[in-house]
Design an enzyme around this catalytic site. Structure first.
Site, short mmCIF file in Angstrom:
data_model
loop_
_atom_site.label_atom_id
_atom_site.label_comp_id
_atom_site.label_asym_id
_atom_site.label_seq_id
_atom_site.Cartn_x
_atom_site.Cartn_y
_atom_site.Cartn_z
N HIS A 80 48.46 68.94 18.40
CA HIS A 80 48.68 67.56 18.32
C HIS A 80 49.26 66.93 19.56
O HIS A 80 50.23 67.58 19.83
CB HIS A 80 49.32 67.25 17.00
N ASP A 136 43.69 68.57 10.23
CA ASP A 136 41.90 68.95 10.02
C ASP A 136 42.11 70.28 9.68
O ASP A 136 40.77 70.66 9.44
CB ASP A 136 41.43 68.37 11.39
N1 ACO Z 1 43.98 75.87 21.08
C1 ACO Z 1 44.39 76.45 22.29
N2 ACO Z 1 45.26 75.82 23.28
C2 ACO Z 1 45.82 74.86 22.87
C3 ACO Z 1 45.24 73.92 21.84
C4 ACO Z 1 44.40 74.49 20.81
N3 ACO Z 1 44.00 73.95 19.82
N4 ACO Z 1 45.83 72.72 21.85
C5 ACO Z 1 46.54 72.56 22.96
N5 ACO Z 1 46.35 73.69 23.76
C6 ACO Z 1 47.26 74.03 24.77
C7 ACO Z 1 46.22 73.44 26.31
O1 ACO Z 1 45.31 74.32 26.79
C8 ACO Z 1 47.53 73.19 27.16
O2 ACO Z 1 47.86 74.25 27.62
P1 ACO Z 1 48.24 74.28 29.09
O3 ACO Z 1 49.65 73.66 29.05
O4 ACO Z 1 48.59 75.50 29.56
O5 ACO Z 1 47.22 73.62 29.98
C9 ACO Z 1 48.55 72.63 26.08
O6 ACO Z 1 48.27 73.43 24.85
C10 ACO Z 1 48.83 71.35 25.75
O7 ACO Z 1 47.49 70.70 25.40
P2 ACO Z 1 46.94 69.38 26.04
O8 ACO Z 1 45.46 69.51 25.59
O9 ACO Z 1 47.43 69.01 27.42
O10 ACO Z 1 47.61 68.32 24.80
P3 ACO Z 1 47.08 66.98 24.21
O11 ACO Z 1 48.13 66.54 23.65
O12 ACO Z 1 46.41 66.36 25.45
O13 ACO Z 1 46.05 67.55 23.25
C11 ACO Z 1 44.71 67.82 21.31
C12 ACO Z 1 46.14 67.39 21.74
C13 ACO Z 1 43.75 67.16 21.75
C14 ACO Z 1 44.88 67.61 19.65
C15 ACO Z 1 44.74 69.33 21.45
O14 ACO Z 1 45.85 70.11 20.88
C16 ACO Z 1 43.49 69.92 21.01
O15 ACO Z 1 42.37 69.93 21.52
N6 ACO Z 1 43.35 70.46 19.61
C17 ACO Z 1 42.14 71.00 18.88
C18 ACO Z 1 41.34 69.77 18.40
C19 ACO Z 1 41.95 69.25 17.06
O16 ACO Z 1 42.59 69.77 16.22
N7 ACO Z 1 42.01 67.82 17.41
C20 ACO Z 1 42.67 67.33 16.05
C21 ACO Z 1 43.90 66.44 16.25
S1 ACO Z 1 44.43 65.58 14.80
C22 ACO Z 1 43.58 64.43 14.65
O17 ACO Z 1 43.05 63.74 15.46
C23 ACO Z 1 43.44 63.89 13.30
#
Ligand code: ACO
Length: 428
Positions: free
Chosen positions: A306, A363
């Site tokens: 998140h 979620d």
């Molecule tokens: N699985 C694997 N790796 C992940 C995940 C995941 N679900 N989420 C983040 N990471 C990793 C990224 O690859 C990144 O790694 P890096 O630093 O080596 O590049 C690091 O963790 C940070 O992730 P970002 O994408 O930069 O973080 P951001 O804050 O932009 O993204 C997000 C947050 C979009 C929610 C992300 O965690 C994600 O895509 N999760 C899966 C989708 C999801 O569950 N979304 C629901 C959010 S809650 C809602 O909207 C109600």
């Protein structure tokens, strides 16, 4: 305002900016004068370090896993309040007294029906249209129906538009579902609760009475409350940005629905359940964990991670407990819940997820519950939109009544071509 300041030094200059303090949470640097003072902008794609507004509605401490609505912890609201109480709280700032709650509930129930002409909009969609496509279209179309509540400078008209949106969203979402399965639309029944009415419009048929199951009703109520607001997330910021130009409120909410649809936001509940089904059984979890960690594989664990929570999402805890209650009540043994639990345990002990502070979000378990209740996966995000409408309208009202409100207009770091002269096509 505090007496603290932040001083920035740069080639040939130094500027000092005031720090503003909220009631809780980090201070913010007031950089409104940065451009006039220095001729420079800040660069913050994704707004990871930027507060776009002041708000008194929702507070999140992502490090500690705290979520408060108007100061009340989300778990207390999910456990003890009705959705109408939470809606009133978000809109008006205080929990309603009994008479206020009765009046509010009555008012919302008076707006549950759609203009009959709107049903013809549904018939314009393909039967296999995604419900979010239908929701975007139909909610946007509401802007053509309610010309008496679109003077956004009038607080009363704003409140009428807000009541209409909160009241009509369950009807709109249920009709989107009925349309895809070819069943007749079921009209609202105002003697039922907000959630009970929605369940009946979704799963009831005109041919027989519909009995609302109280465990399912409670689960839906919790799901709605847990999704009601989440401060300046992508869809709420979209609603605020759209509304900042003075746009029609129904059109602003349609914009929020469009943003929510994406798999990185509201679409994650659908994506999470699809992922859990694809994993299928606990033995396959290590394979998916390895894929989620592989930089060359775009796969992510859906329902994990998140932008704000770097700890367990407090909503996920309530969801996990509710999932078990619903499956027990409905006598369903779903291997997907076992897979989800096991996946959570493995991920929470894995260095990659621990270091990046990736925890289950709201979620991760919601899909298991909605699936058990009988919703097809395509409806999940539509239910999220239904519940989030309350937060959207509360935030939209707050924005319009904020004296500091201006049209939202970010700037950019331009990296394109410098000025050059046009070349006719035969000379290129
Ligand atoms: N699985 C694997 N790796 C992940 C995940 C995941 N679900 N989420 C983040 N990471 C990793 C990224 O690859 C990144 O790694 P890096 O630093 O080596 O590049 C690091 O963790 C940070 O992730 P970002 O994408 O930069 O973080 P951001 O804050 O932009 O993204 C997000 C947050 C979009 C929610 C992300 O965690 C994600 O895509 N999760 C899966 C989708 C999801 O569950 N979304 C629901 C959010 S809650 C809602 O909207 C109600």
């Amino acid at each position: 305002m505090t007496d603290k300041t932040l001083t920035m030094t740069f080639d040939g200059g130094e500027q000092t900016y005031p720090l503003l303090s909220g009631s809780v949470g980090p201070d913010v640097v007031d950089i409104r004068k940065l451009y006039p003072d220095t001729g420079m902008f800040t660069y913050d794609p994704g707004f990871t370090s930027t507060a776009s507004c002041q708000s008194a509605i929702t507070f999140i401490d992502g490090e500690k896993g705290i979520l408060l609505h108007r100061g009340y912890p989300i778990d207390q609201l999910a456990e003890q309040s009705s959705f109408m109480e939470v809606a009133y709280l978000l809109l008006h700032g205080e929990l309603p007294k009994k008479n206020e709650l009765d009046t509010f509930t009555y008012t919302i129930s008076r707006h549950t029906m759609l203009h009959e002409q709107l049903s013809t909009f549904y018939r314009g969609f393909r039967r296999d249209a995604h419900p979010m496509a239908v929701m975007c279209g139909v909610v946007g179309a509401l802007s053509a129906f309610y010309h008496d509540s679109t003077d956004i400078t009038d607080p009363l008209q704003r409140m009428i538009a807000s009541h209409r949106l909160i009241a009509k969203m369950p009807t709109i979402a249920a009709m989107a579902y009925k349309y895809t399965i070819g069943q007749p639309f079921v009209y609202p029944q105002n003697s039922l609760s907000y959630t009970g009415n929605f369940l009946r419009m979704t799963f009831g048929v005109p041919a027989e009475p519909y009995e609302v199951n109280s465990v399912v009703e409670r689960a839906m109520r919790r799901i709605f409350i847990l999704h009601a607001d989440h401060e300046q997330n992508a869809s709420t910021s979209t609603v605020r940005l759209a509304g900042s130009s003075g746009a029609n409120p129904f059109a602003c909410i349609a914009a929020g629905i469009a943003c929510l649809w994406g798999p990185a936001h509201g679409g994650a509940n659908e994506a999470a359940l699809n992922m859990l089904r694809e994993i299928g059984r606990p033995e396959r979890i290590p394979e998916y964990i390895a894929r989620a960690k592989d930089k060359d594989d775009p796969f992510r664990l859906m329902g994990f991670g998140h932008r704000v929570y770097k700890n367990y999402d407090p909503r996920a805890k309530v969801m996990q407990q509710t999932a078990q209650e619903v499956l027990d009540e409905l006598g369903i043994s779903d291997p997907v819940l076992d897979t989800a639990r096991e996946l959570e345990q493995i991920a929470l002990k894995d260095d990659y997820f621990v270091e990046k502070k990736l925890y289950p979000n709201v979620d991760f378990y919601s899909g298991v519950i909605l699936n058990a209740i009988g919703f097809p996966t395509e409806m999940f995000t539509a239910l999220f939109a239904l519940a989030r409408t309350v937060g959207w309208v509360a935030q939209w009202n707050e924005m319009i009544s904020d004296p500091e409100q201006k049209i939202g207009r970010p700037r950019q770091l331009y990296v394109g071509a410098k000025r050059r002269d046009f070349v006719p096509v035969d000379k290129r």
